[in-house]
Scaffold this active site. Structure first.
Site, PDB file in Angstrom:
ATOM      1  N   TYR A   1       5.066   4.760  -3.413  1.00  0.00           N
ATOM      2  CA  TYR A   1       4.025   3.800  -2.878  1.00  0.00           C
ATOM      3  C   TYR A   1       3.503   4.391  -1.547  1.00  0.00           C
ATOM      4  O   TYR A   1       2.176   4.354  -1.398  1.00  0.00           O
ATOM      5  CB  TYR A   1       5.117   2.636  -2.592  1.00  0.00           C
ATOM      6  CG  TYR A   1       4.241   1.556  -1.607  1.00  0.00           C
ATOM      7  CD1 TYR A   1       3.213   1.006  -2.113  1.00  0.00           C
ATOM      8  CD2 TYR A   1       4.464   1.752  -0.273  1.00  0.00           C
ATOM      9  CE1 TYR A   1       2.408   0.318  -1.143  1.00  0.00           C
ATOM     10  CE2 TYR A   1       3.817   0.852   0.677  1.00  0.00           C
ATOM     11  CZ  TYR A   1       2.874  -0.021   0.071  1.00  0.00           C
ATOM     12  OH  TYR A   1       2.340  -1.038   1.005  1.00  0.00           O
TER      13      TYR A   1
ATOM     14  N   SER B   1      -0.203   1.521   4.938  1.00  0.00           N
ATOM     15  CA  SER B   1       0.976   1.196   5.138  1.00  0.00           C
ATOM     16  C   SER B   1       1.641   2.079   6.258  1.00  0.00           C
ATOM     17  O   SER B   1       1.297   3.380   6.403  1.00  0.00           O
ATOM     18  CB  SER B   1       1.711   1.210   3.864  1.00  0.00           C
ATOM     19  OG  SER B   1       3.077   0.927   3.976  1.00  0.00           O
TER      20      SER B   1
END
Length: 322
Positions: free
Chosen positions: A149, A124
């Site tokens: 995350y 990501s």
């Protein structure tokens, strides 16, 4: 070619499966169909995948179950994850299970497989945190994640690096930048804005919509993923990490204006300060991926949003909202 796709019922996973099937590949999909967002959407995606596709519902954190699913796959496209930056504040253990234990399960599967030659996994843009130089380049240290995350996705990259070092496992990590488009995720801003606007509810804009994001259309993303699949790593660089984005930062307020135009609804807005975990701007340096496979995203936001809105209207009708 036989390919295992994790997160096959998800946004990117579904489109990956569709692209592989169009190539004539045999695709084995796995997904736990968790209720993080509307399971009807996940099931509808799966229903569109026909001949050449098989599916097994399982949790990738269950390493004993995962161990049995490779079945001759030559490649693994691992895009299953617990997504979302803010949800990690509410349910941190879901991220540890899916993103850490789940990633380790796939690494162990690939390590012991006699057929898997290449593991492609989803990372990501969040790994860059809030202080990196724009445009984000893979050479950035990426050691200051601003959310749990992001920390789990960076940990996945490090675990993958160690498995390549220890076992020679050939891998490619892809740092996705704000993917959008038809069959997208309801927890993403563009989808949530559309939902609220059509319901006559206000949307939340941070810093009056002046934050900028590298919005990347799903078709461009899939072209990049297929390019990576076609150009596996060699012995000189068996583990690689690439940005996969649009290399074009757009204001969130411009995204809202496009939604207003194509939905035919004026947005009601609530302005809040920027959350600490959110960067002011994201933008991908995609030169490395371009050099590898000619990756060149071509879909502008003012082309992609109308395509999303057209699908969104279809989806609202299908699920019975109109």
């Amino acid at each position: 070619m036989k390919v295992l796709v994790t997160g096959a019922a998800g946004f990117i996973g579904y489109h990956v499966c569709e692209a592989l099937l169009a190539r004539g590949a045999e695709v084995m999909g796995v997904d736990d169909l968790n209720p993080y967002y509307d399971v009807r959407l996940k099931q509808a995606r799966l229903q569109r995948l026909g001949k050449g596709f098989s599916f097994q519902q399982l949790d990738i954190a269950d390493h004993e179950a995962v161990r049995l699913v490779a079945d001759g796959a030559e490649a693994i496209l691992h895009v299953a994850a617990q997504a979302g930056v803010r949800y990690s504040l509410e349910n941190p253990f879901a991220y540890a299970a899916a993103n850490l234990t789940g990633h380790l399960s796939i690494l162990e599967l690939a390590r012991h497989s006699k057929s898997v030659k290449h593991l492609i996994y989803a990372s990501s843009s969040s790994v860059y945190g809030t202080g990196s130089t724009l445009p984000y380049a893979e050479s950035e240290r990426a050691d200051r994640p601003s959310s749990l995350y992001a920390a789990t996705k960076r940990a996945d990259e490090l675990m993958s690096s160690s498995y390549t070092h220890l076992f020679g496992l050939k891998q490619t990590g892809l740092r996705f930048f704000t993917v959008y488009g038809p069959w997208g995720r309801p927890d993403m801003a563009y989808f949530g804005f559309a939902e609220a606007m059509t319901a006559g509810k206000p949307i939340t804009l941070y810093a009056n919509g002046t934050l900028k994001r590298d919005f990347t259309y799903i078709d461009d993303i899939i072209a990049g993923v297929m390019g990576v699949l076609d150009h596996p790593p060699g012995d000189e660089a068996p583990h690689r990490v690439f940005n996969i984005g649009n290399h074009r930062a757009e204001y969130v307020q411009d995204l809202v204006a496009l939604l207003e135009r194509h939905l035919g609804v004026k947005a009601k807005t609530v302005d809040l300060p920027k959350p600490e975990a959110d960067p002011v701007e994201t933008c991908a340096d995609i030169s490395a991926l371009h050099a590898l496979c000619g990756y060149a995203p071509s879909t502008r936001l003012d082309d992609g949003i109308p395509r999303f809105v057209e699908w969104y209207k279809y989806w609202r009708e299908r699920r019975g909202d109109v």
